[in-house]
Each structure stands twice: as C-alpha cells, then as structure tokens.
Design a protein around this motif. Structure first.
Motif, PDB file in Angstrom:
ATOM      1  N   ARG A  60      -4.990  16.571   6.872  1.00  0.00           N
ATOM      2  CA  ARG A  60      -4.133  15.721   5.582  1.00  0.00           C
ATOM      3  C   ARG A  60      -3.887  16.868   4.483  1.00  0.00           C
ATOM      4  NH1 ARG A  60      -4.043  10.205   4.927  1.00  0.00           N
ATOM      5  NH2 ARG A  60      -5.909   9.937   5.808  1.00  0.00           N
ATOM      6  N   LYS A  61      -4.919  17.623   4.202  1.00  0.00           N
ATOM      7  CA  LYS A  61      -4.788  18.517   2.975  1.00  0.00           C
ATOM      8  C   LYS A  61      -4.096  19.791   3.220  1.00  0.00           C
ATOM      9  CE  LYS A  61      -8.445  16.150   0.788  1.00  0.00           C
ATOM     10  NZ  LYS A  61      -9.967  16.106   0.883  1.00  0.00           N
ATOM     11  N   LYS A  62      -4.663  20.290   4.478  1.00  0.00           N
ATOM     12  CA  LYS A  62      -4.367  21.652   4.744  1.00  0.00           C
ATOM     13  C   LYS A  62      -3.378  22.072   5.676  1.00  0.00           C
ATOM     14  CE  LYS A  62      -7.915  23.400   2.272  1.00  0.00           C
ATOM     15  NZ  LYS A  62      -7.970  23.986   1.206  1.00  0.00           N
ATOM     16  N   MET A  63      -2.706  20.895   6.602  1.00  0.00           N
ATOM     17  CA  MET A  63      -1.693  21.393   7.645  1.00  0.00           C
ATOM     18  C   MET A  63      -0.295  21.067   7.484  1.00  0.00           C
ATOM     19  SD  MET A  63      -4.543  20.949  10.850  1.00  0.00           S
ATOM     20  CE  MET A  63      -3.354  20.708  11.893  1.00  0.00           C
ATOM     21  N   LYS A  64      -0.129  20.393   6.359  1.00  0.00           N
ATOM     22  CA  LYS A  64       1.466  20.068   6.147  1.00  0.00           C
ATOM     23  C   LYS A  64       2.246  21.294   5.925  1.00  0.00           C
ATOM     24  CE  LYS A  64       0.259  15.413   4.976  1.00  0.00           C
ATOM     25  NZ  LYS A  64       0.019  14.389   3.993  1.00  0.00           N
ATOM     26  N   THR A  65       2.145  22.340   6.739  1.00  0.00           N
ATOM     27  CA  THR A  65       2.778  23.527   6.558  1.00  0.00           C
ATOM     28  C   THR A  65       4.224  23.627   7.455  1.00  0.00           C
ATOM     29  OG1 THR A  65       1.541  24.745   8.242  1.00  0.00           O
ATOM     30  CG2 THR A  65       0.749  24.960   5.929  1.00  0.00           C
ATOM     31  N   LYS A  66       5.009  24.447   7.179  1.00  0.00           N
ATOM     32  CA  LYS A  66       6.311  24.405   7.944  1.00  0.00           C
ATOM     33  C   LYS A  66       5.813  24.666   9.347  1.00  0.00           C
ATOM     34  CE  LYS A  66      10.806  26.186   7.483  1.00  0.00           C
ATOM     35  NZ  LYS A  66      11.759  27.194   7.146  1.00  0.00           N
ATOM     36  N   LYS A  67       4.996  25.847   9.470  1.00  0.00           N
ATOM     37  CA  LYS A  67       4.509  26.123  11.296  1.00  0.00           C
ATOM     38  C   LYS A  67       3.996  24.976  11.673  1.00  0.00           C
ATOM     39  CE  LYS A  67       1.808  29.671  13.264  1.00  0.00           C
ATOM     40  NZ  LYS A  67       0.692  28.893  13.654  1.00  0.00           N
ATOM     41  N   ILE A  68       2.950  24.342  10.969  1.00  0.00           N
ATOM     42  CA  ILE A  68       2.300  23.204  11.800  1.00  0.00           C
ATOM     43  C   ILE A  68       3.266  21.935  11.953  1.00  0.00           C
ATOM     44  CG2 ILE A  68       0.407  21.581  11.683  1.00  0.00           C
ATOM     45  CD1 ILE A  68      -1.136  24.216  10.440  1.00  0.00           C
ATOM     46  N   LEU A  69       4.052  21.719  10.974  1.00  0.00           N
ATOM     47  CA  LEU A  69       4.885  20.594  11.260  1.00  0.00           C
ATOM     48  C   LEU A  69       5.821  20.971  12.363  1.00  0.00           C
ATOM     49  CD1 LEU A  69       5.687  19.586   7.517  1.00  0.00           C
ATOM     50  CD2 LEU A  69       4.467  18.294   9.207  1.00  0.00           C
ATOM     51  N   GLY A  70       6.081  22.351  12.556  1.00  0.00           N
ATOM     52  CA  GLY A  70       7.061  22.517  13.787  1.00  0.00           C
ATOM     53  C   GLY A  70       6.271  22.371  14.970  1.00  0.00           C
ATOM     54  N   GLU A  71       5.218  22.540  14.993  1.00  0.00           N
ATOM     55  CA  GLU A  71       4.266  22.294  16.204  1.00  0.00           C
ATOM     56  C   GLU A  71       3.977  21.001  16.614  1.00  0.00           C
ATOM     57  OE1 GLU A  71       1.565  26.214  15.341  1.00  0.00           O
ATOM     58  OE2 GLU A  71       0.481  24.532  15.628  1.00  0.00           O
TER      59      GLU A  71
ATOM     60  N   GLY B 104       9.437   7.092  10.577  1.00  0.00           N
ATOM     61  CA  GLY B 104       7.985   7.572  11.230  1.00  0.00           C
ATOM     62  C   GLY B 104       8.098   8.877  11.456  1.00  0.00           C
ATOM     63  N   ALA B 105       7.191   9.641  12.399  1.00  0.00           N
ATOM     64  CA  ALA B 105       6.934  10.947  12.807  1.00  0.00           C
ATOM     65  C   ALA B 105       7.703  10.903  13.981  1.00  0.00           C
ATOM     66  CB  ALA B 105       5.820  11.357  12.460  1.00  0.00           C
TER      67      ALA B 105
ATOM     68  N   ILE C 150      -1.011  11.998   9.621  1.00  0.00           N
ATOM     69  CA  ILE C 150      -1.836  13.148   9.929  1.00  0.00           C
ATOM     70  C   ILE C 150      -1.061  14.050  10.750  1.00  0.00           C
ATOM     71  CG2 ILE C 150      -4.084  13.935  10.915  1.00  0.00           C
ATOM     72  CD1 ILE C 150      -4.593  11.878   8.571  1.00  0.00           C
ATOM     73  N   PRO C 151      -0.891  15.292  10.267  1.00  0.00           N
ATOM     74  CA  PRO C 151       0.094  16.236  10.872  1.00  0.00           C
ATOM     75  C   PRO C 151      -0.884  17.036  11.976  1.00  0.00           C
ATOM     76  CG  PRO C 151      -0.620  17.366   8.647  1.00  0.00           C
ATOM     77  CD  PRO C 151      -1.363  15.871   8.706  1.00  0.00           C
TER      78      PRO C 151
ATOM     79  N   GLU D 297       0.925  -1.058  -0.018  1.00  0.00           N
ATOM     80  CA  GLU D 297      -0.034  -0.036  -0.059  1.00  0.00           C
ATOM     81  C   GLU D 297       0.900   1.144  -0.013  1.00  0.00           C
ATOM     82  OE1 GLU D 297      -2.790   1.962   3.039  1.00  0.00           O
ATOM     83  OE2 GLU D 297      -2.037   0.178   3.842  1.00  0.00           O
ATOM     84  N   THR D 298       0.484   2.266  -0.576  1.00  0.00           N
ATOM     85  CA  THR D 298       1.354   3.553  -0.447  1.00  0.00           C
ATOM     86  C   THR D 298       0.717   4.497   0.354  1.00  0.00           C
ATOM     87  OG1 THR D 298       2.039   3.307  -2.941  1.00  0.00           O
ATOM     88  CG2 THR D 298       2.271   5.346  -1.826  1.00  0.00           C
ATOM     89  N   ILE D 299       1.467   5.105   1.419  1.00  0.00           N
ATOM     90  CA  ILE D 299       1.095   6.117   2.124  1.00  0.00           C
ATOM     91  C   ILE D 299       1.885   7.392   2.170  1.00  0.00           C
ATOM     92  CG2 ILE D 299       0.380   4.451   4.030  1.00  0.00           C
ATOM     93  CD1 ILE D 299       3.118   5.826   5.503  1.00  0.00           C
ATOM     94  N   ILE D 300       1.217   8.334   2.452  1.00  0.00           N
ATOM     95  CA  ILE D 300       2.114   9.763   2.272  1.00  0.00           C
ATOM     96  C   ILE D 300       2.205  10.117   3.757  1.00  0.00           C
ATOM     97  CG2 ILE D 300       2.159  11.936   1.339  1.00  0.00           C
ATOM     98  CD1 ILE D 300       0.043  10.799  -0.895  1.00  0.00           C
ATOM     99  N   ASP D 301       3.487  10.359   4.136  1.00  0.00           N
ATOM    100  CA  ASP D 301       3.519  10.863   5.683  1.00  0.00           C
ATOM    101  C   ASP D 301       3.447  12.159   5.611  1.00  0.00           C
ATOM    102  OD1 ASP D 301       5.945  12.227   4.754  1.00  0.00           O
ATOM    103  OD2 ASP D 301       7.153  10.764   5.450  1.00  0.00           O
ATOM    104  N   ILE D 302       3.648  12.831   7.117  1.00  0.00           N
ATOM    105  CA  ILE D 302       3.196  14.060   7.332  1.00  0.00           C
ATOM    106  C   ILE D 302       3.993  15.223   6.546  1.00  0.00           C
ATOM    107  CG2 ILE D 302       2.284  13.671   9.350  1.00  0.00           C
ATOM    108  CD1 ILE D 302       4.414  14.771  11.030  1.00  0.00           C
ATOM    109  N   TYR D 303       5.350  14.604   6.001  1.00  0.00           N
ATOM    110  CA  TYR D 303       6.096  15.629   5.292  1.00  0.00           C
ATOM    111  C   TYR D 303       5.989  15.573   3.833  1.00  0.00           C
ATOM    112  CZ  TYR D 303       8.316  14.885   9.828  1.00  0.00           C
ATOM    113  OH  TYR D 303       8.456  15.114  11.365  1.00  0.00           O
ATOM    114  N   GLY D 304       4.936  14.961   3.615  1.00  0.00           N
ATOM    115  CA  GLY D 304       4.468  14.750   1.993  1.00  0.00           C
ATOM    116  C   GLY D 304       5.339  13.782   1.260  1.00  0.00           C
ATOM    117  N   LYS D 305       6.153  12.911   1.952  1.00  0.00           N
ATOM    118  CA  LYS D 305       6.685  11.607   1.203  1.00  0.00           C
ATOM    119  C   LYS D 305       5.882  10.628   1.135  1.00  0.00           C
ATOM    120  CE  LYS D 305      11.784  13.070   2.261  1.00  0.00           C
ATOM    121  NZ  LYS D 305      12.080  13.495   3.501  1.00  0.00           N
TER     122      LYS D 305
END
Ligand SMILES: [Zn+2]
Length: 158
Positions: A135-146, A28-29, A46-47, A2-10
């Motif tokens: 999943r769609k809107k929160m993979k931003t630098k700021k939120i990934l930092g949080e 993992g995260a 999910i970020p 199965e293919t998954i997309i991680d919180i960093y978009g990989k």
C-alpha cells in the motif's frame, strides 16, 4: 460512508464497496471473470499483481448466506481462477481467506505469494505487513504496469 484510496492513489467515498464496485459507482482495478453470481477482480486498494478478490453480486455476509446455485458456482470460480494463476502466471502458492468481519459484503481473497514477500515471513502473520508495504511503497508506475499485465493475462485466459 468510508473513504478508500485505490491502487492509483485516487480517493473514493464508498457506501458498501462490494455493491459500489458492482454498480460502477466506484471504478475498480479490473474484473477478470464475471459469472452469474460472482465477479473476480484485482484488489482495488493493494497493488500486488494477481491479488484477486471474488465478490458476490448479491449483498450478503458469508458462506452461510449462499444459495445452493451460488455455492456450486463459487467452487467452480475459485478452482478456475486458482488454476489460471498457476498456468498463466506461474503462481505456486495462494492464500485464500474470507473474513466475515472485514466488510459486510461477501468477498474472498486470493492472495498470491511471491519471492519478494519472503522477507516478511510466511503464513497468515506475514500478510498484514506485506499489504501495508504494498500500500505504501508499491504504487509505482512499474508495479502498476505489472498489476495491469497480470490482470489482463488472467482475463484473457479466463
Ligand atoms: Zn454490498
């Protein structure tokens, strides 16, 4: 596979995600707590800060498959992480789920409620829309930092 997309978009091809993460085949995260029978980690896909997953080290399906030592350790792990979420991050409400049909590998969601989630409603029916939004809107630098900061604080405390 199965293919998954991680919180960093990989993208990652996974067999059993639970086993692949344990074996380090899929990055993992971040693990916050590691015990004899379980690992607790930031959700890979999910970020949402402090969205923690408790995963068994063994490949098993549900509570019915846990040995006595695993059962005892499980409740300690869950209580410890739940307390840490409140103490370190001030999280007042957490939803805890285990869906036997969502994956073949035992994992329990510890899903924190934040104020921004209120616009999606409450209780179980709000969770899917919140996850899709994240999943769609929160993979931003700021939120990934949080996400990383919450994970590191929990890890340090635990
Ligand atoms: Zn597995």
């Amino acid at each position: 596979m199965e293919t998954i997309i991680d919180i960093y978009g990989k993208k990652h091809k996974v067999g059993c995600l639970g086993c692949d993460l344990r074996k380090g085949k899929t990055p993992g995260a971040g693990v916050v707590l590691s015990t004899k029978h379980f690992e607790v980690e930031q959700d890979t896909e999910i970020p949402i800060p402090a969205f923690m997953i408790v995963v068994s080290r063994r490949h098993l399906k549900g509570f019915g498959d846990l040995t006595r030592p695993e059962q005892r350790e499980f409740i300690d792990v869950l209580a410890k992480v739940r307390k840490a979420m409140e103490k370190v991050l001030g999280i007042k409400v957490v939803y805890i789920f285990q869906n036997e049909d969502s994956s073949s590998h035992f994992h329990v969601w510890m899903f924190p409620r934040f104020k921004w989630m209120d616009k999606f409603g409450n209780k179980i029916e709000s969770v899917r829309p919140i996850m899709e939004y994240a999943r769609k809107k929160m993979k931003t630098k700021k939120i990934l930092g949080e996400v990383a900061s919450a994970r590191d604080k929990l890890k340090k405390y635990l």
